[in-house]
Design a protein around this motif. Structure first.
Motif, PDB file in Angstrom:
ATOM      1  N   HIS A   2       0.840  -1.190   0.000  1.00  0.00           N
ATOM      2  CA  HIS A   2       0.000   0.000   0.000  1.00  0.00           C
ATOM      3  C   HIS A   2       0.883   1.251   0.000  1.00  0.00           C
ATOM      4  O   HIS A   2       2.044   1.200   0.388  1.00  0.00           O
ATOM      5  CB  HIS A   2      -0.949   0.004   1.205  1.00  0.00           C
ATOM      6  CG  HIS A   2      -0.229   0.024   2.516  1.00  0.00           C
ATOM      7  ND1 HIS A   2       0.247  -1.119   3.115  1.00  0.00           N
ATOM      8  CD2 HIS A   2       0.125   1.045   3.327  1.00  0.00           C
ATOM      9  CE1 HIS A   2       0.856  -0.800   4.250  1.00  0.00           C
ATOM     10  NE2 HIS A   2       0.796   0.494   4.402  1.00  0.00           N
ATOM     11  N   ILE A   3       0.302   2.375  -0.444  1.00  0.00           N
ATOM     12  CA  ILE A   3       1.007   3.653  -0.491  1.00  0.00           C
ATOM     13  C   ILE A   3       0.353   4.601   0.504  1.00  0.00           C
ATOM     14  O   ILE A   3      -0.868   4.679   0.586  1.00  0.00           O
ATOM     15  CB  ILE A   3       0.949   4.264  -1.902  1.00  0.00           C
ATOM     16  CG1 ILE A   3       1.658   3.346  -2.907  1.00  0.00           C
ATOM     17  CG2 ILE A   3       1.579   5.665  -1.918  1.00  0.00           C
ATOM     18  CD1 ILE A   3       1.512   3.769  -4.359  1.00  0.00           C
ATOM     19  N   ARG A   4       1.188   5.312   1.236  1.00  0.00           N
ATOM     20  CA  ARG A   4       0.704   6.330   2.168  1.00  0.00           C
ATOM     21  C   ARG A   4       1.687   7.492   2.170  1.00  0.00           C
ATOM     22  O   ARG A   4       2.808   7.367   1.677  1.00  0.00           O
ATOM     23  CB  ARG A   4       0.551   5.765   3.584  1.00  0.00           C
ATOM     24  CG  ARG A   4       1.885   5.388   4.238  1.00  0.00           C
ATOM     25  CD  ARG A   4       1.697   4.989   5.698  1.00  0.00           C
ATOM     26  NE  ARG A   4       2.934   4.558   6.323  1.00  0.00           N
ATOM     27  CZ  ARG A   4       3.818   5.357   6.909  1.00  0.00           C
ATOM     28  NH1 ARG A   4       3.627   6.667   6.932  1.00  0.00           N
ATOM     29  NH2 ARG A   4       4.912   4.870   7.463  1.00  0.00           N
ATOM     30  N   LEU A  47       5.768   3.356  -0.262  1.00  0.00           N
ATOM     31  CA  LEU A  47       5.205   2.052  -0.610  1.00  0.00           C
ATOM     32  C   LEU A  47       5.701   1.066   0.436  1.00  0.00           C
ATOM     33  O   LEU A  47       6.914   0.905   0.618  1.00  0.00           O
ATOM     34  CB  LEU A  47       5.647   1.618  -2.009  1.00  0.00           C
ATOM     35  CG  LEU A  47       5.151   0.232  -2.458  1.00  0.00           C
ATOM     36  CD1 LEU A  47       3.633   0.230  -2.641  1.00  0.00           C
ATOM     37  CD2 LEU A  47       5.844  -0.181  -3.754  1.00  0.00           C
ATOM     38  N   ASP A  50       2.585  -5.115   3.542  1.00  0.00           N
ATOM     39  CA  ASP A  50       1.468  -5.109   4.487  1.00  0.00           C
ATOM     40  C   ASP A  50       1.929  -5.129   5.943  1.00  0.00           C
ATOM     41  O   ASP A  50       1.204  -4.664   6.827  1.00  0.00           O
ATOM     42  CB  ASP A  50       0.524  -6.278   4.207  1.00  0.00           C
ATOM     43  CG  ASP A  50      -0.227  -6.084   2.891  1.00  0.00           C
ATOM     44  OD1 ASP A  50      -0.380  -4.922   2.443  1.00  0.00           O
ATOM     45  OD2 ASP A  50      -0.641  -7.090   2.294  1.00  0.00           O
ATOM     46  N   GLN A 105       4.714   2.207  -9.506  1.00  0.00           N
ATOM     47  CA  GLN A 105       3.469   2.318  -8.752  1.00  0.00           C
ATOM     48  C   GLN A 105       3.446   3.620  -7.946  1.00  0.00           C
ATOM     49  O   GLN A 105       2.443   4.334  -7.926  1.00  0.00           O
ATOM     50  CB  GLN A 105       3.383   1.112  -7.809  1.00  0.00           C
ATOM     51  CG  GLN A 105       2.040   0.771  -7.319  1.00  0.00           C
ATOM     52  CD  GLN A 105       2.087  -0.497  -6.441  1.00  0.00           C
ATOM     53  OE1 GLN A 105       3.005  -1.322  -6.490  1.00  0.00           O
ATOM     54  NE2 GLN A 105       1.085  -0.635  -5.611  1.00  0.00           N
ATOM     55  N   ARG A 109       1.197   7.286  -8.540  1.00  0.00           N
ATOM     56  CA  ARG A 109       0.431   7.928  -7.468  1.00  0.00           C
ATOM     57  C   ARG A 109       0.843   9.387  -7.302  1.00  0.00           C
ATOM     58  O   ARG A 109      -0.007  10.274  -7.139  1.00  0.00           O
ATOM     59  CB  ARG A 109       0.622   7.146  -6.164  1.00  0.00           C
ATOM     60  CG  ARG A 109       0.056   7.796  -4.934  1.00  0.00           C
ATOM     61  CD  ARG A 109      -1.483   7.799  -4.892  1.00  0.00           C
ATOM     62  NE  ARG A 109      -1.932   8.358  -3.647  1.00  0.00           N
ATOM     63  CZ  ARG A 109      -2.086   7.661  -2.530  1.00  0.00           C
ATOM     64  NH1 ARG A 109      -1.870   6.351  -2.504  1.00  0.00           N
ATOM     65  NH2 ARG A 109      -2.477   8.251  -1.433  1.00  0.00           N
TER      66      ARG A 109
END
Length: 161
Positions: A2-4, A47, A50, A105, A109
């Motif tokens: 996931h990206i944050r 990135l 999990d 990726q 974003r």
């Protein structure tokens, strides 16, 4: 994965990935990263696996200036949240995760977020061998950069929306 976006608590992990990705003369120091986070943590895209393992990140300030200057790397206070251009200082991916689409990726974003924020586009510098990589995302080479960061030759790349 996931990206944050980042928080100041990410500084050590970001510095470790940066050091693994760039030669010392080109890498941001832990202090520079902490200063950048203090000024524009929302302009660090991380990135992660999990389990929270950081594998790739892209960062950079926002400015009205159309060209990336070396001073921008060192002076986070030059960030202007309402600026026209999203600068990209580094595209970092741990060696074990390269050639798996991780950087792409994150870049996609960054581009989507910059467009959604109403920016004019994104600007970065890269070495000659990576010009073709960034062209795949729509960046156009503007030739050899004025940047002397790390004592190497850089190429100015621009993606205009």
């Amino acid at each position: 994965m996931h990206i944050r976006t980042a928080t100041p608590a990410d500084a050590a992990a970001l510095a470790a990935v940066e050091a693994a990705c760039f030669p010392a003369a080109e890498a941001a120091t832990a202090e520079e990263i902490a200063d950048r986070l203090a000024h524009y943590a929302d302009h660090f895209w991380l990135l992660e696996e999990d389990d929270g393992t950081l594998v790739s990140f892209v960062d950079g300030m926002v400015t009205d200036e159309p060209k990336l200057r070396d001073e921008m790397y060192e002076t986070a206070a030059l960030h202007n949240e309402n600026g026209a251009w999203q600068m990209i200082f580094g595209v970092n991916t741990l060696p074990a995760y390269r050639r798996r689409g991780c950087a792409g990726q994150v870049l996609e974003r960054v581009i989507a977020d910059a467009r959604a924020q109403g920016r004019q586009g994104c600007v970065l510098t890269c070495k000659d061998k990576l010009v073709h990589y960034y062209e795949k995302f729509g960046f156009v080479s503007e030739g050899i950069s004025q940047s002397t960061h790390g004592g190497v030759v850089w190429y100015d790349m621009r993606l205009t929306f």
